[in-house]
Design a protein around this motif. Sequence first.
Motif, PDB file in Angstrom:
ATOM      1  N   GLU A   1       0.829  -1.206   0.000  1.00  0.00           N
ATOM      2  CA  GLU A   1       0.000   0.000   0.000  1.00  0.00           C
ATOM      3  C   GLU A   1       0.866   1.260   0.000  1.00  0.00           C
ATOM      4  O   GLU A   1       1.944   1.286   0.557  1.00  0.00           O
ATOM      5  N   ALA A   2       0.345   2.305  -0.642  1.00  0.00           N
ATOM      6  CA  ALA A   2       0.973   3.619  -0.628  1.00  0.00           C
ATOM      7  C   ALA A   2      -0.043   4.601  -0.054  1.00  0.00           C
ATOM      8  O   ALA A   2      -1.226   4.266   0.065  1.00  0.00           O
ATOM      9  N   ALA A   3       0.378   5.804   0.316  1.00  0.00           N
ATOM     10  CA  ALA A   3      -0.566   6.762   0.888  1.00  0.00           C
ATOM     11  C   ALA A   3      -0.138   8.191   0.582  1.00  0.00           C
ATOM     12  O   ALA A   3       1.042   8.484   0.431  1.00  0.00           O
ATOM     13  N   LEU A   4      -1.146   9.061   0.489  1.00  0.00           N
ATOM     14  CA  LEU A   4      -0.937  10.503   0.372  1.00  0.00           C
ATOM     15  C   LEU A   4      -1.507  11.140   1.628  1.00  0.00           C
ATOM     16  O   LEU A   4      -2.619  10.803   2.043  1.00  0.00           O
ATOM     17  N   VAL A   5      -0.759  12.052   2.222  1.00  0.00           N
ATOM     18  CA  VAL A   5      -1.281  12.858   3.314  1.00  0.00           C
ATOM     19  C   VAL A   5      -1.433  14.270   2.750  1.00  0.00           C
ATOM     20  O   VAL A   5      -0.442  14.941   2.461  1.00  0.00           O
ATOM     21  N   LEU A   6      -2.690  14.668   2.544  1.00  0.00           N
ATOM     22  CA  LEU A   6      -2.984  15.966   1.937  1.00  0.00           C
ATOM     23  C   LEU A   6      -3.310  16.982   3.013  1.00  0.00           C
ATOM     24  O   LEU A   6      -4.075  16.691   3.934  1.00  0.00           O
ATOM     25  N   THR A   7      -2.748  18.176   2.891  1.00  0.00           N
ATOM     26  CA  THR A   7      -3.125  19.312   3.726  1.00  0.00           C
ATOM     27  C   THR A   7      -3.694  20.355   2.783  1.00  0.00           C
ATOM     28  O   THR A   7      -2.999  20.849   1.897  1.00  0.00           O
ATOM     29  N   VAL A   8      -4.986  20.665   2.957  1.00  0.00           N
ATOM     30  CA  VAL A   8      -5.680  21.582   2.055  1.00  0.00           C
ATOM     31  C   VAL A   8      -5.846  22.925   2.754  1.00  0.00           C
ATOM     32  O   VAL A   8      -6.368  22.997   3.874  1.00  0.00           O
TER      33      VAL A   8
ATOM     34  N   GLU B   1       0.842  19.511   0.053  1.00  0.00           N
ATOM     35  CA  GLU B   1      -0.001  20.651   0.422  1.00  0.00           C
ATOM     36  C   GLU B   1      -0.713  21.133  -0.835  1.00  0.00           C
ATOM     37  O   GLU B   1      -0.092  21.343  -1.873  1.00  0.00           O
ATOM     38  N   VAL B   2      -2.040  21.285  -0.726  1.00  0.00           N
ATOM     39  CA  VAL B   2      -2.854  21.744  -1.844  1.00  0.00           C
ATOM     40  C   VAL B   2      -3.502  23.063  -1.432  1.00  0.00           C
ATOM     41  O   VAL B   2      -4.161  23.145  -0.402  1.00  0.00           O
ATOM     42  N   GLN B   3      -3.276  24.108  -2.235  1.00  0.00           N
ATOM     43  CA  GLN B   3      -3.895  25.403  -1.969  1.00  0.00           C
ATOM     44  C   GLN B   3      -5.021  25.622  -2.965  1.00  0.00           C
ATOM     45  O   GLN B   3      -4.813  25.520  -4.170  1.00  0.00           O
ATOM     46  N   LEU B   4      -6.219  25.906  -2.444  1.00  0.00           N
ATOM     47  CA  LEU B   4      -7.377  26.153  -3.297  1.00  0.00           C
ATOM     48  C   LEU B   4      -7.653  27.648  -3.371  1.00  0.00           C
ATOM     49  O   LEU B   4      -7.725  28.326  -2.350  1.00  0.00           O
ATOM     50  N   MET B   5      -7.810  28.138  -4.595  1.00  0.00           N
ATOM     51  CA  MET B   5      -8.085  29.561  -4.822  1.00  0.00           C
ATOM     52  C   MET B   5      -9.585  29.822  -4.738  1.00  0.00           C
ATOM     53  O   MET B   5     -10.394  28.951  -5.073  1.00  0.00           O
ATOM     54  N   PRO B   6      -9.977  31.040  -4.306  1.00  0.00           N
ATOM     55  CA  PRO B   6     -11.403  31.378  -4.269  1.00  0.00           C
ATOM     56  C   PRO B   6     -12.000  31.326  -5.670  1.00  0.00           C
ATOM     57  O   PRO B   6     -11.332  31.635  -6.653  1.00  0.00           O
TER      58      PRO B   6
END
Length: 151
Positions: free
Chosen positions: A28-35, A101-106
């Motif tokens: 198994e592999a994994a992603l730890v996302l911080t949004v 790390e994922v940054q979401l724009m307005p």
Amino acid sequence: MTLPLKTIRTVAVALAMAAAASRAAAQEAALVLTVTASETQAPLPGAQVKLDGRGVAVTDAGGTVRVAMAPGAHQVEVSAIGRHVQTLRATLAAGRTEDVEVQLMPDAVPLRPVTASESRGWEQDFLRRPAMPSLDPAPPSAGRWIYRPRT
């Protein structure tokens, strides 16, 4: 002392299952996302994460989520209400965990123009209307509310 055949089989099956589980965990592999919000870097709780087009997780109060996946290339889509969708491609090797790390724009929602004008006619119409309806409690035995227009 000789062990019964049934006990030997049970132990062998348990060992085989444990070995298979450890091999599966190693595969198994994994992603730890911080949004986060791009303009403030504040965490975005409740952001939705899709893996290869299927919804798999929602970020916690800190904007973080861990997504387990099979090794290989995957498309990861992150979205939140009022934000642009962010799509990324992740390729992970077996047994690896990657922090992203994922940054979401307005996402501005265009609205049609509004024209305001002055008119006093509505006040007269409003004053001539009957009283507003009310919610009155039903008899205590019913345990519910009944809508009754006022007269």
